[in-house]
Write a protein that holds these residues in place. Sequence first.
Motif, PDB file in Angstrom:
ATOM      1  N   ALA A 197       3.930   5.688  -5.570  1.00  0.00           N
ATOM      2  CA  ALA A 197       3.906   5.713  -7.032  1.00  0.00           C
ATOM      3  C   ALA A 197       2.819   6.653  -7.542  1.00  0.00           C
ATOM      4  O   ALA A 197       3.038   7.411  -8.492  1.00  0.00           O
ATOM      5  CB  ALA A 197       3.682   4.308  -7.582  1.00  0.00           C
ATOM      6  N   ARG A 198       1.654   6.635  -6.912  1.00  0.00           N
ATOM      7  CA  ARG A 198       0.579   7.556  -7.319  1.00  0.00           C
ATOM      8  C   ARG A 198       0.990   9.010  -7.083  1.00  0.00           C
ATOM      9  O   ARG A 198       0.723   9.875  -7.909  1.00  0.00           O
ATOM     10  CB  ARG A 198      -0.715   7.227  -6.579  1.00  0.00           C
ATOM     11  N   GLN A 199       1.658   9.275  -5.958  1.00  0.00           N
ATOM     12  CA  GLN A 199       2.145  10.630  -5.669  1.00  0.00           C
ATOM     13  C   GLN A 199       3.184  11.054  -6.699  1.00  0.00           C
ATOM     14  O   GLN A 199       3.190  12.198  -7.149  1.00  0.00           O
ATOM     15  CB  GLN A 199       2.745  10.702  -4.268  1.00  0.00           C
ATOM     16  N   PHE A 200       4.063  10.120  -7.059  1.00  0.00           N
ATOM     17  CA  PHE A 200       5.100  10.377  -8.062  1.00  0.00           C
ATOM     18  C   PHE A 200       4.454  10.816  -9.377  1.00  0.00           C
ATOM     19  O   PHE A 200       4.831  11.833  -9.959  1.00  0.00           O
ATOM     20  CB  PHE A 200       5.934   9.097  -8.249  1.00  0.00           C
ATOM     21  N   ASP A 231       0.833  -1.203   0.000  1.00  0.00           N
ATOM     22  CA  ASP A 231       0.000   0.000   0.000  1.00  0.00           C
ATOM     23  C   ASP A 231       0.870   1.256   0.000  1.00  0.00           C
ATOM     24  O   ASP A 231       0.566   2.230  -0.687  1.00  0.00           O
ATOM     25  CB  ASP A 231      -0.930   0.019   1.217  1.00  0.00           C
ATOM     26  N   ALA A 232       1.949   1.248   0.773  1.00  0.00           N
ATOM     27  CA  ALA A 232       2.859   2.395   0.822  1.00  0.00           C
ATOM     28  C   ALA A 232       3.520   2.615  -0.535  1.00  0.00           C
ATOM     29  O   ALA A 232       3.668   3.755  -0.980  1.00  0.00           O
ATOM     30  CB  ALA A 232       3.916   2.195   1.909  1.00  0.00           C
ATOM     31  N   ARG A 233       3.916   1.529  -1.200  1.00  0.00           N
ATOM     32  CA  ARG A 233       4.513   1.654  -2.538  1.00  0.00           C
ATOM     33  C   ARG A 233       3.508   2.241  -3.522  1.00  0.00           C
ATOM     34  O   ARG A 233       3.851   3.094  -4.331  1.00  0.00           O
ATOM     35  CB  ARG A 233       4.975   0.286  -3.044  1.00  0.00           C
ATOM     36  N   ALA A 234       2.277   1.750  -3.478  1.00  0.00           N
ATOM     37  CA  ALA A 234       1.247   2.245  -4.382  1.00  0.00           C
ATOM     38  C   ALA A 234       0.984   3.734  -4.143  1.00  0.00           C
ATOM     39  O   ALA A 234       0.860   4.508  -5.098  1.00  0.00           O
ATOM     40  CB  ALA A 234      -0.040   1.434  -4.223  1.00  0.00           C
ATOM     41  N   ARG A 235       0.920   4.142  -2.880  1.00  0.00           N
ATOM     42  CA  ARG A 235       0.726   5.561  -2.558  1.00  0.00           C
ATOM     43  C   ARG A 235       1.881   6.403  -3.102  1.00  0.00           C
ATOM     44  O   ARG A 235       1.670   7.454  -3.698  1.00  0.00           O
ATOM     45  CB  ARG A 235       0.599   5.768  -1.055  1.00  0.00           C
ATOM     46  N   GLU A 238      -2.240   6.519 -15.531  1.00  0.00           N
ATOM     47  CA  GLU A 238      -2.807   5.883 -14.344  1.00  0.00           C
ATOM     48  C   GLU A 238      -1.962   4.687 -13.930  1.00  0.00           C
ATOM     49  O   GLU A 238      -1.589   3.870 -14.773  1.00  0.00           O
ATOM     50  CB  GLU A 238      -4.221   5.386 -14.629  1.00  0.00           C
ATOM     51  N   LEU A 239      -1.699   4.584 -12.636  1.00  0.00           N
ATOM     52  CA  LEU A 239      -0.980   3.436 -12.091  1.00  0.00           C
ATOM     53  C   LEU A 239      -1.880   2.208 -12.166  1.00  0.00           C
ATOM     54  O   LEU A 239      -3.010   2.234 -11.695  1.00  0.00           O
ATOM     55  CB  LEU A 239      -0.577   3.706 -10.639  1.00  0.00           C
ATOM     56  N   GLN A 240      -1.385   1.132 -12.753  1.00  0.00           N
ATOM     57  CA  GLN A 240      -2.131  -0.117 -12.859  1.00  0.00           C
ATOM     58  C   GLN A 240      -1.668  -1.149 -11.838  1.00  0.00           C
ATOM     59  O   GLN A 240      -2.467  -1.916 -11.324  1.00  0.00           O
ATOM     60  CB  GLN A 240      -1.998  -0.704 -14.271  1.00  0.00           C
ATOM     61  N   ASP A 241      -0.352  -1.171 -11.580  1.00  0.00           N
ATOM     62  CA  ASP A 241       0.204  -2.170 -10.672  1.00  0.00           C
ATOM     63  C   ASP A 241       1.536  -1.670 -10.154  1.00  0.00           C
ATOM     64  O   ASP A 241       2.242  -0.926 -10.831  1.00  0.00           O
ATOM     65  CB  ASP A 241       0.389  -3.500 -11.408  1.00  0.00           C
ATOM     66  N   ILE A 242       1.867  -2.086  -8.943  1.00  0.00           N
ATOM     67  CA  ILE A 242       3.155  -1.748  -8.353  1.00  0.00           C
ATOM     68  C   ILE A 242       3.560  -2.902  -7.441  1.00  0.00           C
ATOM     69  O   ILE A 242       2.723  -3.489  -6.764  1.00  0.00           O
ATOM     70  CB  ILE A 242       3.088  -0.400  -7.568  1.00  0.00           C
ATOM     71  N   ALA A 243       4.822  -3.258  -7.475  1.00  0.00           N
ATOM     72  CA  ALA A 243       5.350  -4.328  -6.624  1.00  0.00           C
ATOM     73  C   ALA A 243       6.817  -4.012  -6.375  1.00  0.00           C
ATOM     74  O   ALA A 243       7.304  -2.944  -6.758  1.00  0.00           O
ATOM     75  CB  ALA A 243       5.172  -5.688  -7.294  1.00  0.00           C
ATOM     76  N   GLU A 244       7.532  -4.941  -5.771  1.00  0.00           N
ATOM     77  CA  GLU A 244       8.945  -4.730  -5.483  1.00  0.00           C
ATOM     78  C   GLU A 244       9.736  -4.583  -6.775  1.00  0.00           C
ATOM     79  O   GLU A 244       9.987  -5.559  -7.475  1.00  0.00           O
ATOM     80  CB  GLU A 244       9.500  -5.888  -4.665  1.00  0.00           C
TER      81      GLU A 244
END
Length: 146
Positions: A14-17, A8-12, A30-36
């Motif tokens: 990335a969306r802020q970025f 969730d922190a990574r997604a936040r 639009e962000l679709q997916d984010i992972a390590e």
Amino acid sequence: MTNDSIQDARARAARQFISALPHCRALGMELQDIAEGMAAISLPWSPDLVGEPSTGVIHGGAVSTLMDTCGGAAVLSHPASPISTATMDLRIDYMRAARPNQTITARATCHHVTRSVAFVRAEAFDEDGEGPVAVANGAFTVSFPK
């Protein structure tokens, strides 16, 4: 921190970025997916992004921005936890024209991080799945908390 809260922190982040970059907002990314160390970002087709009116194909500069942004998001989501990044070098090979009226989605993977540089590979596809529209390799600066 649990894996879900880290995700969730990574997604936040990335969306802020993406939202902090006016160009990305203007393009409608639009962000679709984010992972390590991985990110997927989409760019919806718009007549405002067309480079050649007779074909309706999205301009290569918009695809370039998508690939660059996706690469930066992948770097920021890497487990090494950099706090900032900037593009040093980005080579994009355009494989074919994207289909008109189709969203383009880029997927980037940050595959190696040193003390000062992160290395990324990315591919962009339109909705028809006929193979990549573009592929990229990039080097990004990284800064870590002190």
